[in-house]
Design an enzyme around this catalytic site. Structure first.
Site, short mmCIF file in Angstrom:
data_model
loop_
_atom_site.label_atom_id
_atom_site.label_comp_id
_atom_site.label_asym_id
_atom_site.label_seq_id
_atom_site.Cartn_x
_atom_site.Cartn_y
_atom_site.Cartn_z
N SER A 70 13.73 6.72 -13.89
CA SER A 70 11.89 7.25 -14.35
C SER A 70 11.35 8.68 -13.78
CB SER A 70 10.91 6.16 -14.33
OG SER A 70 9.80 7.41 -14.59
N SER A 71 12.08 8.70 -12.51
CA SER A 71 11.63 9.83 -12.16
C SER A 71 13.24 10.67 -12.57
CB SER A 71 11.71 9.89 -10.05
OG SER A 71 10.86 9.13 -10.19
N HIS B 53 13.68 11.69 3.74
CA HIS B 53 13.18 13.03 4.20
C HIS B 53 12.63 13.82 2.90
CE1 HIS B 53 11.14 15.64 6.76
NE2 HIS B 53 11.66 16.45 6.47
N HIS C 243 0.79 -1.42 0.09
CA HIS C 243 -0.07 0.06 -0.45
C HIS C 243 0.83 1.05 -0.10
CE1 HIS C 243 -2.88 2.80 1.48
NE2 HIS C 243 -2.90 3.54 1.92
N TRP D 3 7.33 -0.18 3.24
CA TRP D 3 7.89 0.64 2.28
C TRP D 3 8.57 1.45 2.24
CZ3 TRP D 3 8.88 5.70 0.81
CH2 TRP D 3 9.16 6.76 2.20
N LYS E 160 4.44 30.00 4.70
CA LYS E 160 3.22 29.88 3.46
C LYS E 160 1.99 29.82 3.74
CE LYS E 160 6.42 27.12 0.06
NZ LYS E 160 5.86 27.60 -1.14
N ARG F 35 1.67 0.63 14.88
CA ARG F 35 1.20 0.57 13.11
C ARG F 35 2.43 -0.60 12.79
NH1 ARG F 35 5.94 4.00 10.47
NH2 ARG F 35 5.11 3.97 8.67
N HIS G 59 15.48 12.34 11.97
CA HIS G 59 14.06 12.83 13.55
C HIS G 59 13.64 11.12 12.78
CE1 HIS G 59 12.61 15.15 10.18
NE2 HIS G 59 11.69 13.80 9.47
CU LIG Z 1 11.40 12.93 8.00
#
Ligand SMILES: [Cu+2]
Lengths: 531, 282
Positions: free
Chosen positions: A174-175, A258, A82, A147, A336, A455, A307
């Site tokens: 690809s990216s 990150h 997922h 992941w 922002k 989790r 972190h």
């Molecule tokens: Cu992070």
């Protein structure tokens, strides 16, 4: 070599015969930024539903305590896949789809700088998706290490992990190609007069995102290559007995990981920065500060990775450094949010679907930002690491952030892309159902996490039952609501609804609105004049 | 024939990218099967590599043809420069991951493994670089810097000079100088690869230094191996450029194909210098 040249000439002649192939070959061989953008968006939507089905599997299992549907290891495959499919298959390609459609039109260019490579960037994605999905059917099943594919879990699993690693390699390639294309297009193909500081903010955010991608995707490639050689060729990168360290994987991974979260949110900031001024009928407040804030976020993203690792163990000085540098990111992000609100201040606002999603984005994404700030505090993070609080946090930024912005952008530009207005009522239903069900799903997860529910587990203690049931009901509702989105897009693409004028939004002022709806095949054959 | 807009070249629909995707798909499935003991995976892998070569042959052939046909103006040239810079930057970051691993092991994880806490597990381990780690019993000899590696450093630095000489030849329309400079560069590149193969053979037979030799073996072979792969690719690229130079391609004003390859070659050169200092010498 002469022979080679002749061969090439022949091959080229062959290409020329196949001038504008029709049917499926049009899409396979296309070098047109709009065709490729459409392919990206369709691919992304498909992967979004595949990833969504996996999420259904997760929430069905967690509907009640006890094991209902899946073996625990298959549950791990569900959560892992997922994540991988949503991150690399749905969110990232969706933003590249937007970049393909919008950047040439917004800077007044005929197409992308490398039109052929653009085709390859897209057509690498279906093979990668095929590799990922095939991994479910090999012995040992799909990757099940999360992941983040932490070593030593990932150095131990079956052949599915190899397929996953190769899929990531291909998606990375690809990216990188897509990003090189975007950077070059923006830097080299702007219309005369379109200085950097006149570029629409969506273009700016993608320029910075593309640099991030070129910088960190190769690092991910390196990390998973080390996993691969540790698995099959006897290297000892992540094996303490050989002088390596599994924790090293986490460092390399998060050095990629990150910046990756900003790769998934900066283009969203860009979209929202286009939508809000259009519906507030005021120019964006603090344009320059938006550019500088985006750049600062990108630069800071390289020095905060640990972190994610407060509980893995590091010196106190390291904990302090990563805690404070992470909290520093709240400053440009705050700039922002302030600017978006200031743009709306005393504007003559209307709330069509794109604006609803954009305002929803600001409210709900900010919540995700705040929980991020809370998680940055080391002692708090040590308590909350790997709990549902973290799951709540990153779904607030990735679903209510990235995904809502993708919806806002789709409704905003759909009239331009298709030449037809979308169904406003349907769009509003889609927004309100998404917003409500999103919060029903993920808000209770904060409480679950604070109460200590970990989790990535298929079963849980009795006291978590109520909130889990609420979250599951929300998730089913959220998933089903997305069918309204598909309905709206399909209706629009098939030519239903009113014909769209060139500029359906009164307050919009970027270059794409000067083109017809739908725009001509090559966006700007002659460069527009930018004053 | 071309969708030549007023100011920018846009290529026609192309069949090459899909061949490339097919190639990578076959390579990925082939390699995954092969690594998991399905022997026929090897053939799928080879098929993929061949398809990739076919694709590159055709694709770069089209590019060379379009370039010589005059389809590329100054702005397209600038795009190529931007694209190649981006590509080299991504390569730098790829190597950075492996140099980072080397740094992490030498400066952090190996000393940790020798500290007091780990004495219970591995009482005899002395945390000193180079090492195969506390759990690998085999003895090995590290690769000395001042033999073949030093010669290889000289070879690559010289090749950086010869490729520049070739560039000067191109700039003053001296085709002989261009061709000789390129040929010398290729010869030096091939010598480098030959010596590296010799060095690897030495490592495996005389020094008992293998890919499996713990932290040192992993970083040594992965860093020098990926670098060697890049030298191979660079040499192939130089060969294509040499062939095109002989065929009369490139002018003093219009020769990005040459420059892109030269940039790549200098990049490979710089990576080697870092390797020589950080892997072999220090
Ligand atoms: Cu992070």
């Amino acid at each position: 070599m002469q022979a080679a040249h002749d061969h090439a000439a022949h091959a080229h002649g062959h290409d020329a015969h196949a001038h504008h192939p029709s049917g499926i070959m049009r899409w396979v061989q296309t070098t047109n930024h709009k065709d490729i953008g459409t392919l990206y968006l369709i691919f992304s939507l498909t992967m979004f539903f595949i990833g969504g089905i996996l999420a259904f599997g997760i929430r069905a299992e967690l509907f009640q305590p006890g094991l209902q549907f899946w073996r625990p290891d298959f549950f791990n495959e569900l959560t892992t896949m997922h994540g991988l499919i949503m991150v690399f298959g749905a969110i990232m390609p969706a933003f590249v789809g937007f970049a393909n459609w919008q950047i040439p039109m917004m800077i007044g260019a005929p197409d992308m700088a490398f039109a052929r490579m653009n085709n390859w960037s897209f057509w690498l994605l279906p093979p990668a998706a095929l590799l990922l999905i095939t991994s479910f059917f090999v012995p040992g099943g799909a990757p099940a290490a999360g992941w983040t594919i932490y070593a030593p879990l990932s150095t131990q699993m079956g052949p599915g992990m190899d397929l996953g690693i190769f899929a990531l390699h291909i998606m990375g390639a690809s990216s990188i190609m897509g990003s090189i294309n975007i950077v070059t297009t923006i830097l080299n193909m702007r219309a005369p007069g379109m200085t950097l500081m006149k570029m629409p903010l969506f273009v700016w955010t993608w320029l910075i995102t593309a640099y991030l991608l070129i910088a960190v995707m190769p690092v991910l490639a390196g990390a998973i290559t080390m996993v691969l050689t540790d698995r099959h060729f006897g290297t000892n990168f992540f094996n303490a007995a050989g002088g390596g360290d599994p924790v090293m994987f986490q460092h390399i991974f998060w050095f990629f990981g990150h910046p990756e979260v900003y790769i998934m949110i900066l283009p969203a900031f860009g979209i929202v920065s286009q939508v809000i001024p259009a519906f507030a009928r005021k120019p964006l407040f603090g344009y320059a500060s938006m550019v500088y804030a985006t750049s600062s976020i990108a630069i800071l993203s390289f020095i905060v990775w640990a972190h994610h690792m407060f509980t893995t163990g590091m010196p106190a000085a390291g904990q302090l450094f990563f805690m404070f540098s992470t909290m520093l990111i709240a400053v440009p992000t705050g700039v922002k949010v302030f600017n978006w609100i200031a743009t709306m201040w005393k504007g003559s606002m209307t709330f069509e679907t794109p604006m609803l999603f954009a305002v929803g984005f600001i409210l709900v994404f900010s919540m995700g930002g705040f929980t991020g700030l809370i998680l940055a505090i080391t002692p708090v993070d040590i308590q909350l690491q790997d709990t549902y609080y973290v799951v709540a946090h990153f779904h607030y930024v990735l679903v209510a952030g990235s995904l809502f912005a993708i919806f806002a952008g789709t409704y905003f530009w759909l009239p331009k892309w298709t030449g037809h207005m979308y169904d406003e009522t349907l769009g509003k239903w889609h927004f309100w159902l998404s917003l409500v069900f999103f919060n029903v799903t993920f808000f209770p997860m904060h409480f679950l996490g604070l109460a200590g529910m970990p989790r990535r587990i298929p079963d849980y203690a009795m006291q978590f039952a109520d909130f889990n049931m609420i979250a599951s009901i929300g998730a089913f509702g959220f998933g089903l609501s997305q069918l309204l989105f598909v309905l709206g897009v399909v209706k629009c693409a098939r030519g239903g609804g009113v014909k769209a004028p060139d500029k359906p939004w009164e307050g919009a002022d970027t270059l794409e609105w000067t083109l017809s709806s739908p725009p001509p095949y090559h966006s700007f054959e002659t460069p527009p004049v930018v004053k | 024939m071309m969708n030549q807009s007023a100011r920018y070249f846009i290529p026609d629909p192309s069949r090459w990218p899909i061949f490339g995707s097919l190639a990578l798909l076959s390579m990925a499935f082939g390699a995954a099967l092969w690594m998991n003991e399905a022997t026929w995976g090897k053939f799928l892998l080879i098929f993929g590599v061949c398809t990739l070569f076919y694709m590159m042959f055709g694709w770069f052939g089209s590019v060379a043809h379009e370039s010589e046909g005059g389809s590329y103006n100054k702005q397209v040239d600038a795009s190529f420069r931007g694209g190649m810079s981006g590509f080299i930057f991504s390569e730098v970051m790829f190597f950075a991951a492996f140099f980072g691993a080397l740094f992490y092991m030498r400066v952090l994880s190996v000393p940790w493994l020798g500290d007091i806490e780990h004495k219970i597990l591995w009482p005899d381990f002395i945390a000193q670089w180079p090492t195969a780690g506390p759990g690998v019993a085999e003895r090995f000899t590290p690769m000395a810097a001042w033999g073949v590696p030093a010669i290889n450093t000289l070879i690559l630095l010289t090749s950086g000079v010869t490729v520049t000489i070739a560039h000067w030849g191109l700039l003053k329309n001296n085709r002989a100088q261009l061709i000789i400079g390129l040929a010398l560069t290729i010869a030096l590149g091939m010598t480098f690869l030959f010596l590296q193969a010799f060095e690897y053979h030495e490592a495996y037979t005389a020094l008992n230094l293998k890919l499996t030799t713990g932290a040192y073996g992993s970083t040594f072979f992965m860093l020098t191996g990926f670098h060697g792969f890049h030298v191979t690719v660079g040499t192939l690229m130089l060969m294509v450029i040499l062939g095109r130079s002989i065929a009369g391609h490139f002018t003093a004003e219009h020769h990005f194909g040459f420059e892109g390859v030269a940039w790549y070659w200098h990049f490979v050169d710089v990576v080697w210098l870092l390797l020589f200092i950080l892997v072999y010498w220090l």
